[in-house]
Write a protein that holds these residues in place. Structure first.
Motif, PDB file in Angstrom:
ATOM      1  N   VAL A   1       0.845  -1.141  -0.044  1.00 38.12           N
ATOM      2  CA  VAL A   1      -0.037  -0.038   0.051  1.00 38.12           C
ATOM      3  C   VAL A   1       0.738   1.252   0.009  1.00 38.12           C
ATOM      4  O   VAL A   1       1.778   1.577   0.871  1.00 38.12           O
ATOM      5  CB  VAL A   1      -0.759  -0.015   1.116  1.00 38.12           C
ATOM      6  CG1 VAL A   1      -1.696   1.291   1.461  1.00 38.12           C
ATOM      7  CG2 VAL A   1      -1.937  -1.162   1.023  1.00 38.12           C
ATOM      8  N   ALA A   2       0.560   2.174  -0.939  1.00 42.54           N
ATOM      9  CA  ALA A   2       1.374   3.417  -0.806  1.00 42.54           C
ATOM     10  C   ALA A   2       0.546   4.568  -1.438  1.00 42.54           C
ATOM     11  O   ALA A   2      -0.247   4.193  -2.237  1.00 42.54           O
ATOM     12  CB  ALA A   2       2.719   3.124  -1.906  1.00 42.54           C
ATOM     13  N   ARG A   3       1.081   5.668  -1.259  1.00 38.16           N
ATOM     14  CA  ARG A   3       0.309   6.914  -1.763  1.00 38.16           C
ATOM     15  C   ARG A   3       0.923   7.315  -3.147  1.00 38.16           C
ATOM     16  O   ARG A   3       2.311   7.365  -3.331  1.00 38.16           O
ATOM     17  CB  ARG A   3       0.460   7.914  -0.663  1.00 38.16           C
ATOM     18  CG  ARG A   3      -0.302   9.173  -0.995  1.00 38.16           C
ATOM     19  CD  ARG A   3      -0.481  10.161   0.083  1.00 38.16           C
ATOM     20  NE  ARG A   3       0.664  10.495   0.779  1.00 38.16           N
ATOM     21  CZ  ARG A   3       1.533  11.753   0.481  1.00 38.16           C
ATOM     22  NH1 ARG A   3       1.294  12.487  -0.888  1.00 38.16           N
ATOM     23  NH2 ARG A   3       2.536  12.138   1.133  1.00 38.16           N
ATOM     24  N   LEU A   4       0.076   7.516  -4.031  1.00 37.89           N
ATOM     25  CA  LEU A   4       0.473   7.929  -5.395  1.00 37.89           C
ATOM     26  C   LEU A   4      -0.074   9.284  -5.617  1.00 37.89           C
ATOM     27  O   LEU A   4      -1.080   9.419  -5.881  1.00 37.89           O
ATOM     28  CB  LEU A   4       0.424   6.925  -6.280  1.00 37.89           C
ATOM     29  CG  LEU A   4       1.038   7.162  -7.915  1.00 37.89           C
ATOM     30  CD1 LEU A   4       2.529   7.061  -7.682  1.00 37.89           C
ATOM     31  CD2 LEU A   4       0.429   5.953  -8.730  1.00 37.89           C
ATOM     32  N   GLY A   5       0.755  10.383  -5.227  1.00 37.43           N
ATOM     33  CA  GLY A   5       0.013  11.894  -5.503  1.00 37.43           C
ATOM     34  C   GLY A   5      -0.846  11.877  -4.361  1.00 37.43           C
ATOM     35  O   GLY A   5      -0.568  11.776  -3.326  1.00 37.43           O
ATOM     36  N   ASN A   6      -2.178  11.956  -4.700  1.00 38.47           N
ATOM     37  CA  ASN A   6      -3.271  12.239  -3.334  1.00 38.47           C
ATOM     38  C   ASN A   6      -4.284  10.958  -3.542  1.00 38.47           C
ATOM     39  O   ASN A   6      -5.090  11.287  -2.890  1.00 38.47           O
ATOM     40  CB  ASN A   6      -4.002  13.578  -3.503  1.00 38.47           C
ATOM     41  CG  ASN A   6      -4.915  13.429  -4.820  1.00 38.47           C
ATOM     42  OD1 ASN A   6      -4.550  12.868  -5.767  1.00 38.47           O
ATOM     43  ND2 ASN A   6      -5.588  14.576  -4.913  1.00 38.47           N
ATOM     44  N   PHE A   7      -3.874   9.862  -3.890  1.00 39.16           N
ATOM     45  CA  PHE A   7      -4.628   8.911  -3.782  1.00 39.16           C
ATOM     46  C   PHE A   7      -3.947   7.663  -3.456  1.00 39.16           C
ATOM     47  O   PHE A   7      -2.529   7.555  -3.658  1.00 39.16           O
ATOM     48  CB  PHE A   7      -5.614   8.510  -5.073  1.00 39.16           C
ATOM     49  CG  PHE A   7      -4.715   8.277  -6.220  1.00 39.16           C
ATOM     50  CD1 PHE A   7      -4.444   6.892  -6.582  1.00 39.16           C
ATOM     51  CD2 PHE A   7      -4.319   9.109  -7.232  1.00 39.16           C
ATOM     52  CE1 PHE A   7      -3.899   6.495  -7.862  1.00 39.16           C
ATOM     53  CE2 PHE A   7      -3.398   8.848  -8.304  1.00 39.16           C
ATOM     54  CZ  PHE A   7      -3.272   7.514  -8.492  1.00 39.16           C
ATOM     55  N   TYR A   8      -4.446   6.392  -2.941  1.00 36.84           N
ATOM     56  CA  TYR A   8      -3.731   5.290  -2.426  1.00 36.84           C
ATOM     57  C   TYR A   8      -3.670   4.329  -3.559  1.00 36.84           C
ATOM     58  O   TYR A   8      -4.988   3.905  -4.202  1.00 36.84           O
ATOM     59  CB  TYR A   8      -4.011   4.764  -1.109  1.00 36.84           C
ATOM     60  CG  TYR A   8      -3.746   5.836   0.108  1.00 36.84           C
ATOM     61  CD1 TYR A   8      -2.068   5.385   0.415  1.00 36.84           C
ATOM     62  CD2 TYR A   8      -4.354   6.671   0.282  1.00 36.84           C
ATOM     63  CE1 TYR A   8      -1.905   6.259   1.532  1.00 36.84           C
ATOM     64  CE2 TYR A   8      -3.917   7.580   1.379  1.00 36.84           C
ATOM     65  CZ  TYR A   8      -2.680   7.288   1.884  1.00 36.84           C
ATOM     66  OH  TYR A   8      -2.500   8.395   3.045  1.00 36.84           O
ATOM     67  N   SER A   9      -2.902   3.462  -3.669  1.00 37.47           N
ATOM     68  CA  SER A   9      -2.694   2.397  -4.770  1.00 37.47           C
ATOM     69  C   SER A   9      -1.886   1.097  -4.093  1.00 37.47           C
ATOM     70  O   SER A   9      -1.149   1.351  -3.149  1.00 37.47           O
ATOM     71  CB  SER A   9      -2.000   2.633  -6.060  1.00 37.47           C
ATOM     72  OG  SER A   9      -3.067   3.567  -6.764  1.00 37.47           O
ATOM     73  N   LEU A  10      -1.808   0.086  -4.563  1.00 34.18           N
ATOM     74  CA  LEU A  10      -1.098  -1.081  -4.325  1.00 34.18           C
ATOM     75  C   LEU A  10      -0.002  -1.116  -5.452  1.00 34.18           C
ATOM     76  O   LEU A  10      -0.281  -1.067  -6.638  1.00 34.18           O
ATOM     77  CB  LEU A  10      -1.586  -2.444  -4.322  1.00 34.18           C
ATOM     78  CG  LEU A  10      -3.243  -2.471  -3.684  1.00 34.18           C
ATOM     79  CD1 LEU A  10      -3.540  -3.911  -3.787  1.00 34.18           C
ATOM     80  CD2 LEU A  10      -2.841  -2.212  -2.326  1.00 34.18           C
ATOM     81  N   LEU A  11       1.329  -0.591  -5.077  1.00 31.18           N
ATOM     82  CA  LEU A  11       2.406  -0.550  -6.207  1.00 31.18           C
ATOM     83  C   LEU A  11       3.346  -1.691  -5.703  1.00 31.18           C
ATOM     84  O   LEU A  11       3.582  -2.183  -4.550  1.00 31.18           O
ATOM     85  CB  LEU A  11       3.135   0.618  -5.816  1.00 31.18           C
ATOM     86  CG  LEU A  11       2.326   1.984  -6.552  1.00 31.18           C
ATOM     87  CD1 LEU A  11       0.986   2.445  -5.666  1.00 31.18           C
ATOM     88  CD2 LEU A  11       3.216   3.051  -6.507  1.00 31.18           C
ATOM     89  N   PRO A  12       4.108  -2.158  -6.706  1.00 28.76           N
ATOM     90  CA  PRO A  12       5.235  -2.702  -6.468  1.00 28.76           C
ATOM     91  C   PRO A  12       6.383  -2.015  -5.534  1.00 28.76           C
ATOM     92  O   PRO A  12       6.434  -0.964  -5.886  1.00 28.76           O
ATOM     93  CB  PRO A  12       6.025  -3.035  -7.887  1.00 28.76           C
ATOM     94  CG  PRO A  12       5.057  -2.938  -8.863  1.00 28.76           C
ATOM     95  CD  PRO A  12       3.940  -1.927  -8.263  1.00 28.76           C
ATOM     96  N   SER A  13       7.017  -2.718  -4.361  1.00 28.19           N
ATOM     97  CA  SER A  13       7.754  -2.067  -3.660  1.00 28.19           C
ATOM     98  C   SER A  13       9.253  -1.712  -4.194  1.00 28.19           C
ATOM     99  O   SER A  13       9.719  -0.823  -3.911  1.00 28.19           O
ATOM    100  CB  SER A  13       8.055  -2.835  -2.430  1.00 28.19           C
ATOM    101  OG  SER A  13       8.559  -4.144  -2.802  1.00 28.19           O
TER     102      SER A  13
END
Length: 235
Positions: free
Chosen positions: A98-110
Motif C-alpha cells: 500500500v502506498a500513496r501516489l499523489g493524493n490517492f492510494y494504490s497497491l504498488l510494487p515495492s
C-alpha cells in the motif's frame, strides 16, 4: 463503449476478493459488495473514498481505456490479444504494498519491476492500431498544459501521457484523499490489504476490460492466459 487492457488477479484470488469487498464491486461479475466493517471509518466514508476506483474495478492498467477504431472489430482485438498473451511467460511481482501516489492510494510494487514495465510498453505498442484517435475533448481532459514534454509527446503518439518511461504500474484502491484524512485512511488500508500481500503477485494473464455504456462501470470481459493459446470468456 471503451476497452482497456489490464492486469487483475483471477476472481478467486484472495487479493481479488479483499479488493472487491473494499471497493464495493466485483470487477468480474459486476455484483455490488458490502463494505468491510472497520474501526474509525464509516461505511459512507469508505463509499466516498472508493467511488472512483469502484467504477473501474480492481485492476492495474496496462493500456488505458480507448474507443475501438471503426475498422477494427472486437473479434480481431480478442484474437490478437489471445495470440499476444501466449508469447509472454508468466512472472511474479515479488512484493506489492500500500502506498500513496499523489493524493490517492494504490497497491504498488515495492521495487521497480522491469517485467511489468516491459509488458505494458509492449501492449501499448502492439494494440495502438486498435485505438480510435482522441477527440479534442479527450485531449483537453488530459490537461495538456500541465504535462511534461515527454508526457505531451506520449499523449499525441499513444493517446495517453503515462506510458513507456512515464508509466508506473499501480492498482488504485482510493480516489483522491484530502491530506487531513490520510492519517485515518492509510492505516485502514494496511490493515485490510497487508494480510493478502505477504506473497508475490503472479502475473499470468492479461485482462480485457469493457465499459458498460458511456460512463458506466468497467468489468472483465475475458482473461487471456500468458504462455497459453486460449482465452477464457467471463460469463
Amino acid at each position: 463503449m471503451r476497452y482497456a487492457i489490464c492486469f487483475t488477479p483471477p476472481a478467486s484470488d484472495p487479493l481479488s476478493l479483499v479488493a472487491a469487498n473494499w471497493l464495493g464491486r466485483n470487477v468480474f461479475s459486476g455484483d455490488t459488495m458490502e463494505p468491510p466493517a472497520v474501526r474509525g471509518l464509516g461505511i459512507h466514508e469508505i463509499a466516498f473514498h472508493t467511488a472512483v476506483p469502484r467504477r473501474y474495478g480492481f485492476h492495474g492498467v496496462l493500456k488505458a481505456p480507448f474507443h475501438l477504431s471503426r475498422d477494427m472489430p472486437e473479434s480481431q482485438l480478442l484474437r490478437d490479444l489471445m495470440r499476444f498473451s501466449g508469447t509472454f511467460v508468466p512472472f511474479q511481482i515479488p512484493r506489492i504494498e500500500v502506498a500513496r501516489l499523489g493524493n490517492f492510494y494504490s497497491l504498488l510494487p515495492s521495487r521497480p519491476c522491469e517485467q511489468i514495465q516491459y509488458l505494458a510498453s509492449a501492449i501499448v505498442q502492439e494494440f495502438d492500431r486498435f485505438r480510435a484517435p482522441l477527440s479534442e475533448a479527450e485531449i483537453e481532459r488530459s490537461d495538456p498544459d500541465g504535462l511534461s514534454a515527454a508526457q505531451f509527446s506520449n499523449l499525441h503518439r499513444w493517446g495517453n501521457p503515462y506510458v513507456m518511461e512515464e508509466f508506473r504500474f499501480h492498482m488504485p484502491v482510493t480516489g483522491p484523499v484530502n491530506a487531513i484524512d490520510m492519517p485515518r485512511i492509510e492505516p485502514v488500508l494496511r490493515t485490510i490489504f497487508e494480510p493478502v500481500l505477504c506473497e508475490p503477485v503472479t502475473v499470468s494473464n492479461v485482462a480485457l476490460m469493457i465499459e458498460e455504456g458511456t460512463g458506466g462501470p468497467f468489468r472483465v470481459h475475458s482473461l487471456h492466459p500468458m504462455g497459453k493459446v486460449s482465452a477464457r470468456k467471463i460469463a
